[in-house]
Design an enzyme around this catalytic site. Structure first.
Site, short mmCIF file in Angstrom:
data_model
loop_
_atom_site.label_atom_id
_atom_site.label_comp_id
_atom_site.label_asym_id
_atom_site.label_seq_id
_atom_site.Cartn_x
_atom_site.Cartn_y
_atom_site.Cartn_z
N ASP A 72 0.86 -1.18 0.00
CA ASP A 72 0.00 0.00 0.00
C ASP A 72 0.90 1.23 0.00
O ASP A 72 1.96 1.23 0.65
CB ASP A 72 -0.92 0.01 1.23
CG ASP A 72 -2.01 1.06 1.07
OD1 ASP A 72 -2.79 0.93 0.11
OD2 ASP A 72 -2.07 2.01 1.86
N ASP A 149 2.51 10.45 -10.07
CA ASP A 149 3.83 10.60 -10.71
C ASP A 149 4.01 11.92 -11.47
O ASP A 149 5.09 12.52 -11.40
CB ASP A 149 4.11 9.42 -11.66
CG ASP A 149 4.54 8.16 -10.91
OD1 ASP A 149 4.80 8.23 -9.70
OD2 ASP A 149 4.60 7.10 -11.56
N LYS A 169 12.72 5.18 -12.51
CA LYS A 169 11.83 5.23 -11.34
C LYS A 169 12.14 4.07 -10.40
O LYS A 169 12.22 4.24 -9.18
CB LYS A 169 10.35 5.21 -11.76
CG LYS A 169 9.42 5.30 -10.55
CD LYS A 169 7.94 5.33 -10.87
CE LYS A 169 7.11 5.31 -9.58
NZ LYS A 169 5.67 5.15 -9.79
P1 IMP Z 1 -2.69 2.45 -3.40
O1 IMP Z 1 -1.41 1.93 -2.84
O2 IMP Z 1 -3.05 1.71 -4.66
O3 IMP Z 1 -3.79 2.52 -2.40
O4 IMP Z 1 -2.36 3.92 -3.88
C1 IMP Z 1 -2.96 5.08 -3.35
C2 IMP Z 1 -2.93 6.16 -4.41
O5 IMP Z 1 -1.59 6.57 -4.62
C3 IMP Z 1 -3.48 5.73 -5.77
O6 IMP Z 1 -4.25 6.79 -6.30
C4 IMP Z 1 -2.26 5.49 -6.60
O7 IMP Z 1 -2.49 5.78 -7.97
C5 IMP Z 1 -1.25 6.44 -5.98
N1 IMP Z 1 0.09 5.86 -6.06
C6 IMP Z 1 0.52 4.70 -5.51
N2 IMP Z 1 1.81 4.48 -5.81
C7 IMP Z 1 2.19 5.53 -6.57
C8 IMP Z 1 3.41 5.85 -7.22
O8 IMP Z 1 4.42 5.13 -7.18
N3 IMP Z 1 3.43 7.01 -7.91
C9 IMP Z 1 2.34 7.84 -8.00
N4 IMP Z 1 1.18 7.57 -7.44
C10 IMP Z 1 1.10 6.41 -6.74
#
Ligand code: IMP
Length: 190
Positions: A72, A149, A169
């Site tokens: 997460d 990102d 990245k």
């Molecule tokens: P989750 O881990 O999928 O719950 O991510 C929470 C939010 O953060 C989501 O909207 C993802 O798109 C965003 N997110 C997770 N990891 C990244 C990353 O590495 N870069 C940019 N956004 C991220």
């Protein structure tokens, strides 16, 4: 004994192809293959990324037989006292990157990503975290990556994560730092 044999059937549960590709890349550099369990699962809304990650793994352990891991991630903006943090998914789906830029207009732009991997080894739950510090860009830039990102510039860099390729990245990211710790744990247990 090869790593691929020693670290047999390492399975990553996510519905997010970007996350899978990034983590697969980190393992690939270490000569380890991973499997993708492409699965969407419910995440509880809580104020702590570690807890959300652990809760998801606990729930999935009754469905998925054997070892697996998931992660997460949250974006924490200092001037918003860490918001959106554990609410990152909700915020991305509502106000999005444009909303983030508007929210922090005139404020300090420092922030970080936090990734928490939870590994269920068949008996216990282990967690590995990674932090990437940076700041929110002035404008949305880049077509690569996903989520936040296009508005995140890592410390010491000029490009947003969305302007970097996956190799770049994956060599600096929160996700790769957490994955490296996980790999060290797996190697230590061989
Ligand atoms: P989750 O881990 O999928 O719950 O991510 C929470 C939010 O953060 C989501 O909207 C993802 O798109 C965003 N997110 C997770 N990891 C990244 C990353 O590495 N870069 C940019 N956004 C991220």
């Amino acid at each position: 004994m090869s790593d691929a044999f020693a670290i047999d059937r390492l399975r990553f549960v996510t519905s997010n192809q970007h996350k899978f590709m990034e983590i697969k890349e980190v393992f690939r550099r270490e000569g380890i293959a991973i499997e993708w369990i492409k699965k969407k699962y419910e995440e509880i809304q809580a104020d702590n990324t570690e807890y959300i990650s652990l809760d998801s793994a606990r729930k999935l352990s009754s469905e998925i037989k054997g070892r697996f891991f998931l992660e997460d991630t949250g974006l924490y903006i200092d001037s918003l006292k860490g918001f959106p943090g554990p609410y990152s998914s909700y915020v991305a789906g509502t106000i999005g990157n444009e909303g983030i830029l508007r929210l922090i207009e005139g404020l300090d732009r420092s922030c970080h990503f936090l990734t928490v991997i939870t590994y269920f080894d068949g008996g216990s739950y282990l967690q590995f975290s990674g932090i990437l510090k940076g700041h929110i860009s002035i404008e949305i830039r880049g077509n690569g990556g996903f989520g936040y990102d296009p508005v995140f510039i890592p410390e010491g860099h000029k490009l947003t994560l969305a302007e970097m390729d996956i190799g770049m990245k994956s060599s600096i990211s929160h996700r790769s730092i957490a994955t490296q710790k996980f790999i060290s744990h797996l190697r230590a247990g061989r």
